[in-house]
Structure formats: C-alpha cells, structure tokens
Design a protein around this motif. Structure first.
Motif, PDB file in Angstrom:
ATOM      1  N   PHE A 150       0.760  -1.017  -0.031  1.00 43.21           N
ATOM      2  CA  PHE A 150       0.134  -0.087   0.042  1.00 43.21           C
ATOM      3  C   PHE A 150       1.015   1.426  -0.044  1.00 43.21           C
ATOM      4  O   PHE A 150       0.711   2.118  -1.082  1.00 43.21           O
ATOM      5  N   LEU A 151       1.839   1.148   0.712  1.00 42.82           N
ATOM      6  CA  LEU A 151       2.714   2.539   1.023  1.00 42.82           C
ATOM      7  C   LEU A 151       3.672   2.770  -0.343  1.00 42.82           C
ATOM      8  O   LEU A 151       3.931   3.710  -0.730  1.00 42.82           O
ATOM      9  N   GLN A 152       3.912   1.525  -1.152  1.00 45.54           N
ATOM     10  CA  GLN A 152       4.591   1.636  -2.111  1.00 45.54           C
ATOM     11  C   GLN A 152       4.056   2.238  -3.264  1.00 45.54           C
ATOM     12  O   GLN A 152       4.492   2.759  -4.143  1.00 45.54           O
ATOM     13  N   TRP A 153       2.695   2.122  -3.389  1.00 43.48           N
ATOM     14  CA  TRP A 153       1.894   2.498  -4.400  1.00 43.48           C
ATOM     15  C   TRP A 153       1.317   3.963  -3.965  1.00 43.48           C
ATOM     16  O   TRP A 153       0.758   4.471  -4.698  1.00 43.48           O
ATOM     17  N   PHE A 154       1.012   4.370  -2.903  1.00 46.20           N
ATOM     18  CA  PHE A 154       0.328   5.317  -2.388  1.00 46.20           C
ATOM     19  C   PHE A 154       0.936   6.612  -2.950  1.00 46.20           C
ATOM     20  O   PHE A 154      -0.036   7.536  -3.331  1.00 46.20           O
ATOM     21  N   ILE A 155       1.906   7.152  -2.719  1.00 47.22           N
ATOM     22  CA  ILE A 155       2.575   8.167  -3.319  1.00 47.22           C
ATOM     23  C   ILE A 155       2.499   8.351  -4.873  1.00 47.22           C
ATOM     24  O   ILE A 155       2.129   9.247  -5.383  1.00 47.22           O
ATOM     25  N   PRO A 156       2.994   7.362  -5.349  1.00 46.69           N
ATOM     26  CA  PRO A 156       2.705   7.594  -7.088  1.00 46.69           C
ATOM     27  C   PRO A 156       1.107   7.680  -7.425  1.00 46.69           C
ATOM     28  O   PRO A 156       0.928   8.517  -8.101  1.00 46.69           O
ATOM     29  N   LEU A 157       0.282   6.908  -6.737  1.00 42.66           N
ATOM     30  CA  LEU A 157      -1.080   7.176  -6.996  1.00 42.66           C
ATOM     31  C   LEU A 157      -1.508   8.494  -6.861  1.00 42.66           C
ATOM     32  O   LEU A 157      -2.409   9.016  -7.361  1.00 42.66           O
ATOM     33  N   LEU A 158      -1.092   8.976  -5.593  1.00 42.83           N
ATOM     34  CA  LEU A 158      -1.604  10.402  -5.172  1.00 42.83           C
ATOM     35  C   LEU A 158      -1.055  11.409  -6.072  1.00 42.83           C
ATOM     36  O   LEU A 158      -1.746  12.307  -6.236  1.00 42.83           O
ATOM     37  N   LEU A 159       0.227  11.219  -6.694  1.00 40.63           N
ATOM     38  CA  LEU A 159       0.751  12.140  -7.505  1.00 40.63           C
ATOM     39  C   LEU A 159       0.117  12.047  -8.769  1.00 40.63           C
ATOM     40  O   LEU A 159      -0.228  13.288  -9.373  1.00 40.63           O
ATOM     41  N   LEU A 160      -0.317  11.038  -9.377  1.00 42.06           N
ATOM     42  CA  LEU A 160      -0.929  10.723 -10.619  1.00 42.06           C
ATOM     43  C   LEU A 160      -2.441  11.432 -10.413  1.00 42.06           C
ATOM     44  O   LEU A 160      -2.858  12.176 -11.336  1.00 42.06           O
ATOM     45  N   ALA A 161      -3.194  11.276  -9.167  1.00 39.57           N
ATOM     46  CA  ALA A 161      -4.500  11.945  -8.940  1.00 39.57           C
ATOM     47  C   ALA A 161      -4.068  13.140  -9.039  1.00 39.57           C
ATOM     48  O   ALA A 161      -4.952  14.193  -9.622  1.00 39.57           O
ATOM     49  N   TRP A 162      -3.175  14.007  -8.386  1.00 39.70           N
ATOM     50  CA  TRP A 162      -3.057  15.283  -8.236  1.00 39.70           C
ATOM     51  C   TRP A 162      -2.972  16.013  -9.852  1.00 39.70           C
ATOM     52  O   TRP A 162      -3.361  17.100 -10.096  1.00 39.70           O
ATOM     53  N   VAL A 163      -1.928  15.350 -10.553  1.00 35.20           N
ATOM     54  CA  VAL A 163      -1.861  15.862 -12.016  1.00 35.20           C
ATOM     55  C   VAL A 163      -3.007  15.687 -12.766  1.00 35.20           C
ATOM     56  O   VAL A 163      -3.295  16.553 -13.574  1.00 35.20           O
ATOM     57  N   GLY A 164      -3.557  14.711 -12.627  1.00 34.23           N
ATOM     58  CA  GLY A 164      -4.979  14.524 -13.438  1.00 34.23           C
ATOM     59  C   GLY A 164      -5.962  15.446 -12.711  1.00 34.23           C
ATOM     60  O   GLY A 164      -6.755  16.070 -13.665  1.00 34.23           O
ATOM     61  N   LEU A 165      -6.149  15.632 -11.691  1.00 37.35           N
ATOM     62  CA  LEU A 165      -7.097  17.010 -11.235  1.00 37.35           C
ATOM     63  C   LEU A 165      -6.744  18.295 -11.696  1.00 37.35           C
ATOM     64  O   LEU A 165      -7.371  18.998 -12.319  1.00 37.35           O
ATOM     65  N   LEU A 166      -5.266  18.516 -11.774  1.00 38.79           N
ATOM     66  CA  LEU A 166      -4.706  19.733 -12.329  1.00 38.79           C
ATOM     67  C   LEU A 166      -4.967  19.943 -13.919  1.00 38.79           C
ATOM     68  O   LEU A 166      -5.436  20.850 -14.305  1.00 38.79           O
ATOM     69  N   ALA A 167      -4.825  18.773 -14.273  1.00 35.34           N
ATOM     70  CA  ALA A 167      -5.013  18.807 -15.926  1.00 35.34           C
ATOM     71  C   ALA A 167      -6.731  19.074 -16.222  1.00 35.34           C
ATOM     72  O   ALA A 167      -6.977  19.795 -17.143  1.00 35.34           O
ATOM     73  N   SER A 168      -7.426  18.398 -15.267  1.00 36.39           N
ATOM     74  CA  SER A 168      -8.808  18.589 -15.824  1.00 36.39           C
ATOM     75  C   SER A 168      -9.268  19.973 -15.624  1.00 36.39           C
ATOM     76  O   SER A 168     -10.214  20.698 -16.173  1.00 36.39           O
ATOM     77  N   ARG A 169      -8.759  20.505 -14.461  1.00 34.57           N
ATOM     78  CA  ARG A 169      -9.005  21.997 -14.358  1.00 34.57           C
ATOM     79  C   ARG A 169      -8.582  22.715 -15.411  1.00 34.57           C
ATOM     80  O   ARG A 169      -9.286  23.723 -15.689  1.00 34.57           O
ATOM     81  N   SER A 170      -7.160  22.569 -15.720  1.00 35.33           N
ATOM     82  CA  SER A 170      -6.801  23.499 -16.931  1.00 35.33           C
ATOM     83  C   SER A 170      -7.651  23.314 -18.070  1.00 35.33           C
ATOM     84  O   SER A 170      -8.003  24.510 -18.782  1.00 35.33           O
ATOM     85  N   PHE A 171      -8.170  22.113 -18.720  1.00 32.08           N
ATOM     86  CA  PHE A 171      -8.804  22.063 -19.581  1.00 32.08           C
ATOM     87  C   PHE A 171     -10.209  22.493 -19.558  1.00 32.08           C
ATOM     88  O   PHE A 171     -10.810  23.033 -20.582  1.00 32.08           O
TER      89      PHE A 171
END
Length: 151
Positions: free
Chosen positions: A10-31
């Motif tokens: 869980f910890l091994q994947w938590f940070i990469p998934l969190l970063l991916l979600a953050w980038v996805g959120l910012l991309a959707s807001r921009s578009f």
C-alpha cells in the motif's frame, strides 16, 4: 511493518497514485476551465512590471460552476497587460499568462452571490475571468486608462 505484507505494498503505491491523481486533477481544471486555451495564446515566462497581488483568487468560466483558483493566484497589473500565474503547487498544466490590454475586450463589475467582483472578458475566449473586488478594481483602472490613452 512486514516488508512482504500488504501494508508495504500500500505504501509503495500510495505516493505515485496520489501524484497521478493530483496531476489528473490539475489537468482537468486546466482544460475544463480554459486555462489551457489561454496558455496557447498568452503563455509566457517573462515577468512584467506593475502592481503585484499575491495569493488572490480567480474564477474562470461562466454560470454557477466556474473553475475556482482560491488564494493561489499571483496577479500583476501593469502598463503592458495583465499577468497571471498559479502557485507552484498548482502550476502543472497552468503555465504563466500575460494578456495584453489590446486582447481584453471589456472589464465590468458583476455581482456573484451578492458579492461584488470584476469580470474580465478576453477576445476570442468564451469564458470570463472573475476577480475579487480589490484586484479587479486595479485591473479596471489600468484597462480604462489604456483605452483612454489609445483613443
């Protein structure tokens, strides 16, 4: 914690998934909000001279559900135009903008939920940029001074 257990996975994947979600959120807001469209026309890395407003707010869009940038905007209002940038934590897909006064169609007061704001309409962009009153009034002052000088 056991390295072979589920907690480690869980910890091994938590940070990469969190970063991916953050980038996805910012991309959707921009578009969805239109920042990406503005960046294609007005994206810049150059700073302008003028009055600076830090950690202010901006709404991009029309209607009841615009994309809101609360307390994360840096706005510079100067002789050459209006510069907008987003706090570094939110900058993914939000490059800094410099909108010349000649590309601003109109600046006008509007009430949103009974609060006074200033709406900025950019030529060729179908959404409004909505600023709080203090920043908006400075934008309005510069815009109409530029319009008067060019007339």
């Amino acid at each position: 914690m056991n390295p072979n257990g589920q907690g480690f996975v869980f910890l091994q994947w938590f940070i990469p998934l969190l970063l991916l979600a953050w980038v996805g959120l910012l991309a959707s807001r921009s578009f969805l909000g239109g920042w990406n469209q503005l960046a294609r026309r007005f994206g810049t890395s150059a700073a302008i001279e003028g009055e600076k407003f830090r950690f202010t707010s901006l709404s991009v869009g029309s209607g009841y559900f615009p994309v809101k940038y609360r307390n994360c905007m840096f706005v510079t209002v100067g002789q050459s135009g209006l510069a907008l940038s987003v706090n570094i934590l939110f900058r993914v897909f939000h490059s800094p903008l410099m909108i010349p006064w000649s590309d601003i169609e109109t600046v006008q007061p509007e009430k949103v939920w009974l609060a006074p704001h200033i709406a900025v309409y950019v030529r060729g962009f179908d959404k409004r940029l909505l600023f709080r009153w203090n920043v908006g009034m400075k934008i309005s002052d510069y815009f109409y001074a530029q319009a008067k000088a060019s007339a």
